[in-house]
Design a protein around this motif. Structure first.
Motif, PDB file in Angstrom:
ATOM      1  N   ARG A   1       6.608   1.927  -8.268  1.00 27.01           N
ATOM      2  CA  ARG A   1       6.515   1.007  -9.385  1.00 27.01           C
ATOM      3  C   ARG A   1       7.885   0.566  -9.923  1.00 27.01           C
TER       4      ARG A   1
ATOM      5  N   LEU B   1       5.565  12.030   4.100  1.00 30.92           N
ATOM      6  CA  LEU B   1       4.209  12.607   4.128  1.00 30.92           C
ATOM      7  C   LEU B   1       3.602  12.591   5.535  1.00 30.92           C
TER       8      LEU B   1
ATOM      9  N   ASN C   1       0.802  -1.227   0.000  1.00 30.58           N
ATOM     10  CA  ASN C   1       0.000   0.000   0.000  1.00 30.58           C
ATOM     11  C   ASN C   1       0.832   1.274   0.000  1.00 30.58           C
ATOM     12  N   LEU C   2       1.875   1.293  -0.811  1.00 30.75           N
ATOM     13  CA  LEU C   2       2.615   2.541  -0.990  1.00 30.75           C
ATOM     14  C   LEU C   2       1.774   3.485  -1.838  1.00 30.75           C
ATOM     15  N   PHE C   3       2.080   4.779  -1.773  1.00 29.04           N
ATOM     16  CA  PHE C   3       1.354   5.754  -2.583  1.00 29.04           C
ATOM     17  C   PHE C   3       2.028   5.847  -3.952  1.00 29.04           C
ATOM     18  N   PRO C   4       1.379   5.365  -5.016  1.00 32.43           N
ATOM     19  CA  PRO C   4       2.062   5.201  -6.305  1.00 32.43           C
ATOM     20  C   PRO C   4       2.458   6.518  -6.970  1.00 32.43           C
ATOM     21  N   HIS C   5       1.780   7.617  -6.606  1.00 29.37           N
ATOM     22  CA  HIS C   5       2.057   8.897  -7.273  1.00 29.37           C
ATOM     23  C   HIS C   5       3.148   9.683  -6.559  1.00 29.37           C
TER      24      HIS C   5
ATOM     25  N   ASN D   1       6.750   9.314   0.033  1.00 31.37           N
ATOM     26  CA  ASN D   1       5.946   8.330   0.746  1.00 31.37           C
ATOM     27  C   ASN D   1       6.277   8.335   2.235  1.00 31.37           C
TER      28      ASN D   1
ATOM     29  N   TYR E   1      10.019   5.994  -7.967  1.00 39.31           N
ATOM     30  CA  TYR E   1       8.610   5.754  -7.664  1.00 39.31           C
ATOM     31  C   TYR E   1       8.423   4.279  -7.299  1.00 39.31           C
TER      32      TYR E   1
END
Ligand SMILES: Nc1ncnc2c1ncn2[C@@H]1O[C@H](COP(=O)(O)OP(=O)(O)OP(=O)(O)O)[C@@H](O)[C@H]1O
Ligand SMILES: [Mg+2]
Lengths: 246, 250
Positions: free
Chosen positions: B143, B108, B95-99, B105, B141
């Motif tokens: 991904r 934040l 559940n990382l933040f992809p953007h 990450n 990122y």
């Protein structure tokens, strides 16, 4: 680019038929034609101003209406449904007339043609925006909320930094469609006298009696506008995609 | 940290939880002391995830009470906030933040909720990235990383909130076999720092090595609870024996 050249070709072709047509009315090489053409083109100003002001407002309102639609509270969800259903079922033209002629006597507020147009267009579009945002936000994985929760983000920060940036990337094509739709719908505001593209063409037709040529120019004006805006939206989409890596 | 008076970091008393008609947790009680490492295992659907998700309020329990670091979890915003800032969680799906980049990450949470400046947060985040051994990935990122690297970023993200308690929900189950050990290694090092941990996992080698207490769940109940030596060598219940036989044979 290809489309634009076809467009150019079409115009040239049509101007070739000037025997039967009265292209002099918008011929840039004679004085009155040039004045008429400038008059028509100047309609872009209000078409653009009207559409962009309306879309900005409708996106904001749409988001504000979408959020309660995602709430656990049934009353908030009900509010969202009622708003969307009511606004969606009124035709835009009717809304424009109602806002311009009905709202001032009812509320005692004065409203000019421009703001009446903006209110009507934005109101009407906000219901669609609300649905687009709701779908976009719902498409984000539950795990994103849970991760935000686990690093102690509150609701506002979760929406602002985690959910909306991802949702907006996903709904951008739909927002682009809405913008194109808005540009076209803005022509309806001509009925209350807004001096945008359509109104200008109508006025010129009344004085020049050349509807065929003038409305042909009008069609081309919208065509060019929509092509440019669509290209802009696609460019923006590509740019956002390139740093998304999802 | 572990020197502070040894109290219970987590006290779970007789909680129950149902999803509609289905009872996912039935009268579960569990105490976790400060610095204690608890490993929870059990068959699929036995309520392991539900149990640890109740601890940080991701699920609400219906009966009984949960106290975390002396704070009663009662689903008022205030207690939830206090508990969230003390409890970190690592998920099976990362559940990382992809953007956001890896660094974004991790920073934040501290920036938004702990009133830390950007620079302080960056320094702190780099520190934790070193601890999970991927400082060179800070500007990529999610991904662009392997599963094992992503899970280590997720661990760093939790750590950067400086929680007292870390919850792990099958952190290695979504990983390719060759990446499991790099994540377990980080978790073992973490355990050695004295962090209070509850791990849902079927990695029994890891459990034997770090667990102070083993918990076996089945059908929404804690069926067996014992120190690892007792748990692995002579479990009391047949269900636990069968389960251990199954997973140790894999
Ligand atoms: N949101 C939900 N709605 C309905 N049922 C749920 C929900 N979450 C979990 N359950 C049910 O509760 C039971 C316990 O689920 P839980 O996720 O805690 O199991 P688990 O022990 O973590 O299993 P696994 O090893 O598969 O992760 C399961 O039968 C599951 O189907
Ligand atoms: Mg689970």
């Amino acid at each position: 680019m290809k489309k634009l050249s076809v467009l150019l070709f079409l115009t040239l072709f049509l101007s070739g038929c000037s025997d039967n047509w009265g292209w002099y009315v918008v011929n840039p090489y004679n004085k009155s034609g040039w004045v008429n053409l400038k008059f028509l083109i100047s309609g872009y100003y209000f078409t653009l101003l009207l559409s962009f002001t309306s879309i900005l407002i409708s996106v904001a309102v749409g988001l504000l209406v979408a959020l309660p639609g995602l709430s656990k509270n049934p009353w908030l969800r009900k509010f969202n449904r009622v708003y969307v259903e009511i606004v969606r079922s009124v035709p835009i033209l009717v809304l424009i007339l109602w806002v311009y002629y009905g709202l001032p006597p009812m509320t005692g507020l004065e409203i000019n043609v421009f703001w009446a147009g903006v209110v009507a267009l934005a109101l009407s579009d906000s219901a669609f925006q609300a649905e687009i945002f709701r779908a976009g936000i719902q498409s984000i994985d539950k795990g994103q909320y849970e991760a935000s929760h686990s690093i102690s983000l509150n609701y506002r920060d979760t929406m602002r930094f985690v959910i909306l940036p991802q949702a907006i990337r996903r709904i951008l094509p739909a927002l682009g469609n809405q913008l194109v739709y808005m540009l076209k719908m803005s022509s309806l505001v001509s009925v209350i006298g807004m001096q945008e593209l359509t109104r200008k063409a109508n006025e010129l037709v009344v004085t020049e009696y050349r509807p065929l040529e003038i409305y042909t120019i009008l069609v081309l004006e919208y065509l060019a506008l929509i092509l440019v805006v669509s290209a802009g939206v696609r460019w923006l989409e590509r740019r956002l995609k390139s740093d998304e890596r999802v | 940290m572990p020197e502070s008076p040894v109290g219970n970091d987590i006290e779970i008393k007789n909680i129950s939880k149902a999803f509609g008609e289905f009872a996912a947790l039935k009268d579960v009680s569990l105490n976790v002391k400060r610095g204690e490492r608890v490993v929870v295992c059990g068959p699929s659907g036995s309520g392991k995830s539900t149990l640890i998700r109740c601890i940080n309020g991701l699920e609400s329990h219906e009966e009984g009470s949960i106290t975390v670091d002396g704070i009663l979890l009662n689903h008022k915003t205030k207690s939830l906030e206090q508990i969230r800032s003390r409890v970190g969680m690592v998920f099976q799906q990362f559940n990382l933040f992809p953007h956001l980049t890896v660094l974004e990450n991790i920073t934040l949470g501290p920036i938004r909720s702990k009133k830390v400046t950007q620079e302080q947060a960056n320094v702190r985040a780099m520190g934790y990235l070193e601890r999970v051994k991927i400082p060179e990935q800070a500007y990529k990122y999610p991904r662009q990383l392997s599963g094992g690297q992503q899970q280590r970023v997720a661990i760093a993200r939790s750590l950067c909130m400086e929680p007292k308690i870390l919850l792990f929900d099958e952190p290695t189950s979504a990983l390719d076999p060759e990446m499991i050990s790099e994540v377990l290694e980080v978790m073992i090092e973490l355990a050695e720092t004295g962090m209070t941990m509850i791990c849902v996992t079927h990695e029994m080698g890891f459990a034997r090595r770090v667990a102070d207490k083993m918990v076996f769940m089945d059908q929404g109940r804690i069926v067996e609870m014992a120190p690892p030596t007792k748990f692995f060598d002579s479990p009391d219940t047949d269900r636990c024996k069968t389960f251990l036989k199954q997973i140790l044979h894999h």
